[in-house]
Design a protein around this motif. Structure first.
Motif, PDB file in Angstrom:
ATOM      1  N   CYS A  72      -1.801 -40.498   8.609  1.00  0.00           N
ATOM      2  CA  CYS A  72      -1.933 -41.524   9.944  1.00  0.00           C
ATOM      3  C   CYS A  72      -0.993 -41.116  10.846  1.00  0.00           C
ATOM      4  O   CYS A  72       0.191 -41.290  10.735  1.00  0.00           O
ATOM      5  CB  CYS A  72      -1.843 -42.840   9.507  1.00  0.00           C
ATOM      6  N   PRO A  73      -1.388 -40.188  11.840  1.00  0.00           N
ATOM      7  CA  PRO A  73      -0.467 -39.490  12.653  1.00  0.00           C
ATOM      8  C   PRO A  73       0.713 -40.607  13.283  1.00  0.00           C
ATOM      9  O   PRO A  73       1.787 -40.377  13.455  1.00  0.00           O
ATOM     10  CB  PRO A  73      -1.106 -38.816  13.658  1.00  0.00           C
ATOM     11  N   ARG A 115      -9.778 -32.256  11.026  1.00  0.00           N
ATOM     12  CA  ARG A 115     -10.462 -33.693  11.020  1.00  0.00           C
ATOM     13  C   ARG A 115      -9.410 -34.691  10.677  1.00  0.00           C
ATOM     14  O   ARG A 115      -8.441 -34.767   9.860  1.00  0.00           O
ATOM     15  CB  ARG A 115     -11.296 -33.543   9.911  1.00  0.00           C
ATOM     16  N   MET A 116      -9.599 -35.659  11.543  1.00  0.00           N
ATOM     17  CA  MET A 116      -8.970 -37.021  10.781  1.00  0.00           C
ATOM     18  C   MET A 116      -9.422 -37.343   9.359  1.00  0.00           C
ATOM     19  O   MET A 116     -10.635 -37.475   9.275  1.00  0.00           O
ATOM     20  CB  MET A 116      -9.166 -38.023  11.954  1.00  0.00           C
ATOM     21  N   ALA A 117      -8.745 -37.956   8.634  1.00  0.00           N
ATOM     22  CA  ALA A 117      -9.062 -38.300   7.156  1.00  0.00           C
ATOM     23  C   ALA A 117      -8.600 -39.675   7.007  1.00  0.00           C
ATOM     24  O   ALA A 117      -7.355 -39.848   6.924  1.00  0.00           O
ATOM     25  CB  ALA A 117      -8.503 -37.235   6.233  1.00  0.00           C
ATOM     26  N   PHE A 118      -9.453 -40.410   6.704  1.00  0.00           N
ATOM     27  CA  PHE A 118      -9.094 -41.935   6.424  1.00  0.00           C
ATOM     28  C   PHE A 118     -10.217 -42.503   5.770  1.00  0.00           C
ATOM     29  O   PHE A 118     -11.591 -42.271   5.825  1.00  0.00           O
ATOM     30  CB  PHE A 118      -8.678 -42.832   7.647  1.00  0.00           C
ATOM     31  N   GLU A 119     -10.191 -43.276   4.636  1.00  0.00           N
ATOM     32  CA  GLU A 119     -11.074 -44.091   3.896  1.00  0.00           C
ATOM     33  C   GLU A 119     -10.958 -45.403   4.092  1.00  0.00           C
ATOM     34  O   GLU A 119     -11.316 -46.358   4.784  1.00  0.00           O
ATOM     35  CB  GLU A 119     -11.279 -43.616   2.737  1.00  0.00           C
ATOM     36  N   SER A 120      -9.712 -46.043   3.391  1.00  0.00           N
ATOM     37  CA  SER A 120      -9.470 -47.419   3.116  1.00  0.00           C
ATOM     38  C   SER A 120      -8.138 -47.595   3.969  1.00  0.00           C
ATOM     39  O   SER A 120      -7.265 -46.689   3.865  1.00  0.00           O
ATOM     40  CB  SER A 120      -9.416 -47.737   1.818  1.00  0.00           C
ATOM     41  N   THR A 180      -7.386 -54.967  16.913  1.00  0.00           N
ATOM     42  CA  THR A 180      -5.995 -54.125  16.395  1.00  0.00           C
ATOM     43  C   THR A 180      -6.116 -53.129  15.694  1.00  0.00           C
ATOM     44  O   THR A 180      -5.442 -52.018  15.653  1.00  0.00           O
ATOM     45  CB  THR A 180      -5.114 -55.309  15.537  1.00  0.00           C
ATOM     46  N   ARG A 181      -6.996 -53.138  14.628  1.00  0.00           N
ATOM     47  CA  ARG A 181      -7.151 -51.740  13.664  1.00  0.00           C
ATOM     48  C   ARG A 181      -7.807 -50.601  14.522  1.00  0.00           C
ATOM     49  O   ARG A 181      -7.587 -49.726  14.392  1.00  0.00           O
ATOM     50  CB  ARG A 181      -8.202 -52.267  12.557  1.00  0.00           C
ATOM     51  N   TYR A 182      -8.570 -51.065  15.642  1.00  0.00           N
ATOM     52  CA  TYR A 182      -9.148 -50.064  16.426  1.00  0.00           C
ATOM     53  C   TYR A 182      -8.084 -49.368  17.407  1.00  0.00           C
ATOM     54  O   TYR A 182      -8.003 -48.118  17.256  1.00  0.00           O
ATOM     55  CB  TYR A 182     -10.317 -50.378  17.076  1.00  0.00           C
ATOM     56  N   ILE A 228       2.167 -54.665  19.003  1.00  0.00           N
ATOM     57  CA  ILE A 228       1.624 -53.367  18.361  1.00  0.00           C
ATOM     58  C   ILE A 228       2.596 -52.541  18.114  1.00  0.00           C
ATOM     59  O   ILE A 228       2.526 -51.573  16.980  1.00  0.00           O
ATOM     60  CB  ILE A 228       0.711 -52.831  19.375  1.00  0.00           C
ATOM     61  N   GLY A 229       3.765 -52.564  18.599  1.00  0.00           N
ATOM     62  CA  GLY A 229       4.892 -51.588  18.438  1.00  0.00           C
ATOM     63  C   GLY A 229       5.677 -51.785  17.147  1.00  0.00           C
ATOM     64  O   GLY A 229       6.431 -51.030  16.547  1.00  0.00           O
ATOM     65  N   ASN A 230       5.298 -52.904  16.304  1.00  0.00           N
ATOM     66  CA  ASN A 230       5.951 -53.223  15.045  1.00  0.00           C
ATOM     67  C   ASN A 230       4.444 -53.150  13.579  1.00  0.00           C
ATOM     68  O   ASN A 230       4.847 -53.340  12.816  1.00  0.00           O
ATOM     69  CB  ASN A 230       6.263 -54.549  14.815  1.00  0.00           C
ATOM     70  N   LEU A 231       3.236 -52.665  14.282  1.00  0.00           N
ATOM     71  CA  LEU A 231       2.452 -52.186  13.137  1.00  0.00           C
ATOM     72  C   LEU A 231       1.974 -50.866  13.240  1.00  0.00           C
ATOM     73  O   LEU A 231       2.169 -50.046  14.006  1.00  0.00           O
ATOM     74  CB  LEU A 231       1.261 -53.208  14.013  1.00  0.00           C
ATOM     75  N   VAL A 232       1.710 -50.584  11.975  1.00  0.00           N
ATOM     76  CA  VAL A 232       1.173 -49.161  11.487  1.00  0.00           C
ATOM     77  C   VAL A 232      -0.153 -49.435  10.513  1.00  0.00           C
ATOM     78  O   VAL A 232      -0.280 -50.445  10.052  1.00  0.00           O
ATOM     79  CB  VAL A 232       2.209 -48.453  10.892  1.00  0.00           C
ATOM     80  N   LEU A 233      -0.921 -48.278  10.530  1.00  0.00           N
ATOM     81  CA  LEU A 233      -1.785 -48.238   9.462  1.00  0.00           C
ATOM     82  C   LEU A 233      -1.481 -47.759   8.148  1.00  0.00           C
ATOM     83  O   LEU A 233      -0.513 -46.609   8.299  1.00  0.00           O
ATOM     84  CB  LEU A 233      -3.149 -47.334   9.959  1.00  0.00           C
ATOM     85  N   ILE A 234      -1.890 -48.085   6.971  1.00  0.00           N
ATOM     86  CA  ILE A 234      -1.696 -47.536   5.984  1.00  0.00           C
ATOM     87  C   ILE A 234      -2.720 -47.232   5.094  1.00  0.00           C
ATOM     88  O   ILE A 234      -3.877 -47.955   5.514  1.00  0.00           O
ATOM     89  CB  ILE A 234      -0.906 -48.446   5.029  1.00  0.00           C
TER      90      ILE A 234
END
Length: 586
Positions: A547-548, A475-480, A458-460, A513-519
């Motif tokens: 997170c676009p 560049r994509m920027a994400f750490e945690s 799911t995270r992928y 998946i339509g109800n999930l987002v990354l924070i």
């Protein structure tokens, strides 16, 4: 077996473990956590050894236990051993015996397996009934073992096992249920045709482990910590380095110094990934799954192959020579590795960060690095020509195989086929047009269009959606990163969520998946349960800035069942179009 403070270690056959020894999984142990991947890897390695080297002993690993003579603890009637390390493997073997028992019609095979699982009581000879492994971690786990492993025919109850695999709250039980179902599937696979009687004989008489035992609990824990944290003092890569330095001419002191420094610098830079990098090179050379340890693979398959050519009957030629050729080969691929994974490919891939961004998504989100060998080999042959297009195809193939639940062995073989295609190709275009990149679109969509929260991919998948909506001028920027629900899992009874969504709709839609987002930070449960207007402006706005896909979702002014379903269709179609899956989800 071992007196106080005495540490004893010996090799032992599986038949002796499962006939003469008794074990307990202590209360402090973690649950059974092996997934289908680990079970398949074990079965694949065992059946390969059985088919290819049936007369050779096969080393399965080690286990650590504390010996506890009868009376050590209150109510303990018999000698037993507390397993500290190796419980996942030993539990899997116990379940494997049960599966073979229930799939075989041979009374001798069934009896042998049953005796491995438990000792039948005999009042006349005063022999007590005992189960080979007692699961003290949870009563529910012991009950599961008694019902589905110990009981004759227990593993055949597939409907009950499927129910437990999906619904049980005790963490060990669903994993054990899934492991049994996977072992039954594997042993009945018509393409493998495993002869159960002969395989059982091999398992019992040719498979061995090394045990390390002590009566002192502190000593046992110290051994467990050393084996799991520090590893053995001398790694296979250390011996490989020494072997190749020794193959250099004795008078070539400058060469020895240069290549020793090359090796040590690589170890320092890559750390624990250095052995993995060497395994990638092994894969490029051999184009098959590793069956032996790193040193044996180089010795027996690369430097001096023992396998004979099926056409000539002669031993296959060496794939690489020891000494300078090996160091030159490693040095070349170290440069490739640093270049491809280093994040500095903007100028060479069309003045865009798309290549580097996708590499970051893959290294962050994929379950293994088995896709790296074909990438290294493609770059070695064709440099930057069509490299970005190749990476897209490679990622789509590897990720779709994973999401569609292909086994690790199947995923590795598909990557090895890509390497073989690269080897035979005259141009990079030949590689891009090869059939090896065909994906199981139906299996992938089936996996992602249902409940996905808690699935490993799911995270992928959410990272991939961010990639698809990313402006690759940056560049994509994400750490945690954390996966968060828009419609929360447990909204308050008086919340607007309860008014907008029926109980049935929440059950059906919450984990899609339509109800999930990354924070980009850790989740906050109280804020995460707030109504949408508050959650959107005061919670998500502070936790989503890079997170676009998440930013796109939060442009929605409301979040009702129709909004959620609309977004579900959007993201499924986005993935479908990118993976070129021909199906209509509009």
């Amino acid at each position: 077996m071992a007196s106080e403070h005495e540490i004893k270690s010996e090799k032992i056959l599986v038949k002796d473990i499962f006939s003469k020894m008794w074990f307990r999984i202590p209360e402090y142990q973690r649950p059974y956590i092996w997934s289908r991947d680990e079970v398949d890897d074990l079965l694949d390695d065992l059946t390969f050894a059985f088919a290819e080297r049936p007369d050779t002993e096969y080393f399965l690993g080690s286990f650590v236990f504390q010996t506890k003579p009868a009376g050590t603890t209150e109510g303990q009637e018999f000698d037993e051993n507390d397993l500290l390390d190796g419980q996942q493997r030993m539990t899997t073997l116990l379940m494997l015996f049960a599966c073979i028992r229930d799939l075989s019609s041979d009374s001798k095979v069934r009896g042998s397996c049953q005796r491995a699982i438990f000792q039948e009581g005999d009042d006349i000879d005063e022999i007590p009934e005992r189960t080979r492994i007692v699961f003290s971690i949870r009563k529910e786990v012991q009950d599961f073992v008694d019902e589905f492993v110990k009981a004759d025919g227990g593993t055949s109850r597939e409907v009950d096992l499927l129910r437990l695999a999906e619904r049980s709250e005790e963490p060990s039980i669903p994993n054990m249920a899934r492991a049994i179902l996977e072992m039954r599937r594997y042993l009945q696979d018509p393409d493998l045709t495993v002869p159960l009687g002969e395989f059982l004989k091999f398992l019992r008489t040719s498979v061995l482990l090394i045990y390390i035992a002590t009566e002192n609990l502190d000593d046992a824990f110290r051994l467990f910590t050393i084996l799991n944290a520090r590893g053995v003092p001398l790694r296979n890569s250390d011996i490989l380095k020494s072997m190749n330095l020794g193959a250099l001419p004795s008078q070539d002191e400058s060469g020895k110094a240069r290549y020793a420094k090359l090796w040590e610098d690589a170890e320092g830079e890559l750390g624990d990934d250095f052995d993995r990098f060497l395994n990638h090179l092994r894969t490029i050379l051999l184009k098959d799954k590793a069956r032996l340890n790193l040193l044996q693979e180089f010795e027996d398959k690369i430097y001096a192959p023992k396998e004979k050519d099926k056409t000539t009957g002669l031993k296959k030629p060496a794939l690489l020579e020891k000494g300078k050729p090996t160091f030159v080969f490693i040095e070349r691929y170290l440069r490739h590795y640093g270049t491809l994974l280093g994040g500095g490919n903007y100028d060479d891939t069309g003045n865009t960060f798309e290549f580097d961004n996708l590499i970051r998504v893959m290294t962050t989100g994929l379950p293994s690095s088995d896709w790296i060998p074909p990438l290294l080999y493609f770059f070695d042959r064709f440099s930057y020509e069509n490299l970005r297009d190749f990476l897209v195809l490679l990622d789509n193939k590897f990720s779709s195989d994973w999401i569609a639940q292909y086994t690790p062995t199947e995923r590795i073989e598909n990557m090895n086929e890509v390497i073989r295609i690269i080897e035979s190709a005259a141009t990079p275009k030949d590689v891009l047009l090869a059939k090896c990149f065909q994906i199981d679109g139906k299996g992938m969509v089936r996996a992602i269009d249902g409940p996905v929260y808690g699935r490993r991919f799911t995270r992928y998948l959410l990272l991939k959606l961010d990639f698809l909506y990313q402006d690759h001028a940056h560049r994509m920027a994400f750490e945690s990163l954390s996966v968060e629900h828009v419609l929360p899992q447990k909204p308050a009874a008086e919340s607007q969520w309860r008014a907008d969504f029926s109980d049935e709709q929440r059950k059906e839609l919450t984990n899609r998946i339509g109800n999930l987002v990354l924070i980009t930070t850790k989740k906050n449960t109280s804020q995460g349960n707030a109504d949408y207007d508050v959650k959107r402006t005061k919670y998500f706005a502070k936790k989503i800035n890079t997170c676009p896909n998440s930013l796109r979702v939060l442009q929605t002014q409301s979040w009702t069942p129709s909004d959620l379903l609309k977004n579900q269709r959007i993201v499924i179609n986005k993935v479908r179009q990118y993976y070129r899956i021909e199906s209509d989800f509009s």
